[in-house]
Scaffold this motif. Structure first.
Motif, PDB file in Angstrom:
ATOM      1  N   LEU A  22      36.250  50.164  53.773  1.00 53.17           N
ATOM      2  CA  LEU A  22      37.613  49.742  54.076  1.00 53.17           C
ATOM      3  C   LEU A  22      38.633  50.565  53.298  1.00 53.17           C
ATOM      4  CD1 LEU A  22      37.222  45.856  54.240  1.00 53.17           C
ATOM      5  CD2 LEU A  22      37.298  47.498  56.122  1.00 53.17           C
ATOM      6  N   ARG A  23      38.319  50.859  52.059  1.00 51.15           N
ATOM      7  CA  ARG A  23      39.224  51.684  51.250  1.00 51.15           C
ATOM      8  C   ARG A  23      39.390  53.057  51.879  1.00 51.15           C
ATOM      9  NH1 ARG A  23      36.456  51.688  47.062  1.00 51.15           N
ATOM     10  NH2 ARG A  23      37.438  50.002  45.877  1.00 51.15           N
ATOM     11  N   LEU A  60      40.832  45.121  47.344  1.00 50.74           N
ATOM     12  CA  LEU A  60      41.823  46.085  47.830  1.00 50.74           C
ATOM     13  C   LEU A  60      43.243  45.592  47.574  1.00 50.74           C
ATOM     14  CD1 LEU A  60      40.143  47.155  51.187  1.00 50.74           C
ATOM     15  CD2 LEU A  60      40.143  48.384  49.005  1.00 50.74           C
ATOM     16  N   GLU A  61      43.428  44.280  47.513  1.00 51.52           N
ATOM     17  CA  GLU A  61      44.749  43.752  47.157  1.00 51.52           C
ATOM     18  C   GLU A  61      45.065  44.077  45.704  1.00 51.52           C
ATOM     19  OE1 GLU A  61      47.341  39.719  47.868  1.00 51.52           O
ATOM     20  OE2 GLU A  61      45.263  39.461  47.224  1.00 51.52           O
ATOM     21  N   VAL A  62      44.063  43.959  44.826  1.00 55.98           N
ATOM     22  CA  VAL A  62      44.251  44.332  43.416  1.00 55.98           C
ATOM     23  C   VAL A  62      44.648  45.804  43.298  1.00 55.98           C
ATOM     24  CG1 VAL A  62      43.061  44.639  41.203  1.00 55.98           C
ATOM     25  CG2 VAL A  62      42.683  42.554  42.551  1.00 55.98           C
ATOM     26  N   GLU A  63      44.053  46.636  44.147  1.00 55.07           N
ATOM     27  CA  GLU A  63      44.328  48.073  44.124  1.00 55.07           C
ATOM     28  C   GLU A  63      45.640  48.439  44.813  1.00 55.07           C
ATOM     29  OE1 GLU A  63      40.928  50.055  45.749  1.00 55.07           O
ATOM     30  OE2 GLU A  63      39.532  48.987  44.427  1.00 55.07           O
ATOM     31  N   THR A  77      48.910  48.278  53.230  1.00 55.89           N
ATOM     32  CA  THR A  77      49.996  48.989  52.537  1.00 55.89           C
ATOM     33  C   THR A  77      49.430  50.321  52.045  1.00 55.89           C
ATOM     34  OG1 THR A  77      49.442  47.830  50.469  1.00 55.89           O
ATOM     35  CG2 THR A  77      51.172  46.871  51.816  1.00 55.89           C
ATOM     36  N   PRO A  78      49.261  51.274  52.938  1.00 52.78           N
ATOM     37  CA  PRO A  78      48.566  52.522  52.582  1.00 52.78           C
ATOM     38  C   PRO A  78      49.295  53.327  51.512  1.00 52.78           C
ATOM     39  CG  PRO A  78      49.665  52.742  54.701  1.00 52.78           C
ATOM     40  CD  PRO A  78      49.775  51.301  54.315  1.00 52.78           C
ATOM     41  N   ILE A  79      48.520  54.096  50.782  1.00 51.18           N
ATOM     42  CA  ILE A  79      49.074  54.980  49.766  1.00 51.18           C
ATOM     43  C   ILE A  79      49.892  56.069  50.444  1.00 51.18           C
ATOM     44  CG2 ILE A  79      48.460  56.729  48.056  1.00 51.18           C
ATOM     45  CD1 ILE A  79      48.030  54.045  46.926  1.00 51.18           C
ATOM     46  N   LYS A 163      42.912  52.254  38.364  1.00 55.57           N
ATOM     47  CA  LYS A 163      42.468  51.252  39.334  1.00 55.57           C
ATOM     48  C   LYS A 163      42.888  51.694  40.726  1.00 55.57           C
ATOM     49  CE  LYS A 163      42.654  47.357  36.133  1.00 55.57           C
ATOM     50  NZ  LYS A 163      43.376  46.124  35.742  1.00 55.57           N
ATOM     51  N   GLY A 164      41.940  51.765  41.628  1.00 54.76           N
ATOM     52  CA  GLY A 164      42.271  52.195  42.980  1.00 54.76           C
ATOM     53  C   GLY A 164      41.918  53.642  43.228  1.00 54.76           C
ATOM     54  N   ILE A 165      42.879  54.415  43.684  1.00 58.65           N
ATOM     55  CA  ILE A 165      42.579  55.735  44.233  1.00 58.65           C
ATOM     56  C   ILE A 165      41.987  56.737  43.239  1.00 58.65           C
ATOM     57  CG2 ILE A 165      44.964  56.563  44.007  1.00 58.65           C
ATOM     58  CD1 ILE A 165      44.447  58.066  46.685  1.00 58.65           C
TER      59      ILE A 165
END
Length: 226
Positions: A22-23, A60-63, A77-79, A163-165
């Motif tokens: 999903l990410r 993914l919400e945390v990220e 909410t894409p980067i 955190k995240g990308i």
């Protein structure tokens, strides 16, 4: 439509795999800002129940990649390029400072561990499993590089940015891992030579190169959509 169905082998690490899939589709631009990510649809596409989808969406919400809204579910909410510029510019400033201040406090065991992590990374291939292993080794390599820094607050700020990308960038830019190998090699060499300013500069170059590659990936995806 791409075939996202997970294999039996994937299910050995189901939660991790679902979150990763999903990410990736969000970061690669398959969704637009405001699109809904519907649990039932993705459970079918991935061949899983709704539970791992639900848990993945929470991560993914945390990220910051989705927003969970009452009655609407997960809103993507894409980067954006602006997000990439912000995250990686801040990482450049903070991690460059952190590794320069960390070097005088690194012990021989730390340096030996960095050399071991580097050796493990360059031994990997470009398979999905190896890229996953590279991500773990890479995160640990960066953690040890900066862990000697005596500034406490800088660590929490860097951890937030990771955190995240940044953690998952190797899975998006797997064709650029060879460049990362060369930069990691130089980092270890500068540590052995006790060159904190050179270490800082190669860290800054490393982060900014990744930023530029991510921006090019997003721009290419935007062109393909048009």
């Amino acid at each position: 439509m791409e075939d996202f169905l997970l294999t039996d082998q994937d299910r050995a690490t189901l939660q991790y795999k679902v979150t990763t899939k999903l990410r990736e589709v969000i970061l690669k631009g398959d969704f637009k800002l405001g699109d809904r990510l519907i649990q039932e649809e993705w459970a079918t596409k991935l061949g899983v129940s709704r539970m791992p989808i639900r848990e993945a969406l929470r991560q993914l919400e945390v990220e910051g990649l989705v927003r969970i809204e009452p009655r609407r579910g997960a809103i993507v909410t894409p980067i954006s390029i602006s997000d990439i510029e912000e995250i990686y510019q801040l990482r450049t400033l903070l991690e460059g400072e952190a590794v320069e201040r960390s070097l005088p406090f690194l012990e021989e065991d730390d340096i030996t561990e960095l050399e071991s992590l580097y050796s493990q990374m360059i031994s990997l291939n470009n398979t999905e499993k190896d890229v996953e292993e590279f991500m773990k080794l890479n995160a640990e390599f960066h953690r040890i590089l900066r862990h000697g820094c005596p500034w406490r607050r800088i660590h929490s700020m860097i951890d937030t940015l990771w955190k995240g990308i940044p953690l998952y960038t190797p899975s998006l830019l797997s064709n650029h891992i060879k460049e990362a190998h060369q930069e990691h090699k130089q980092m270890v060499e500068f540590i052995r030579q006790n060159e904190p300013k050179k270490l800082r500069r190669i860290m800054e170059k490393h982060i900014l190169r990744t930023r530029d590659n991510l921006i090019r990936m997003i721009e290419k995806k935007d062109v393909e959509k048009d």
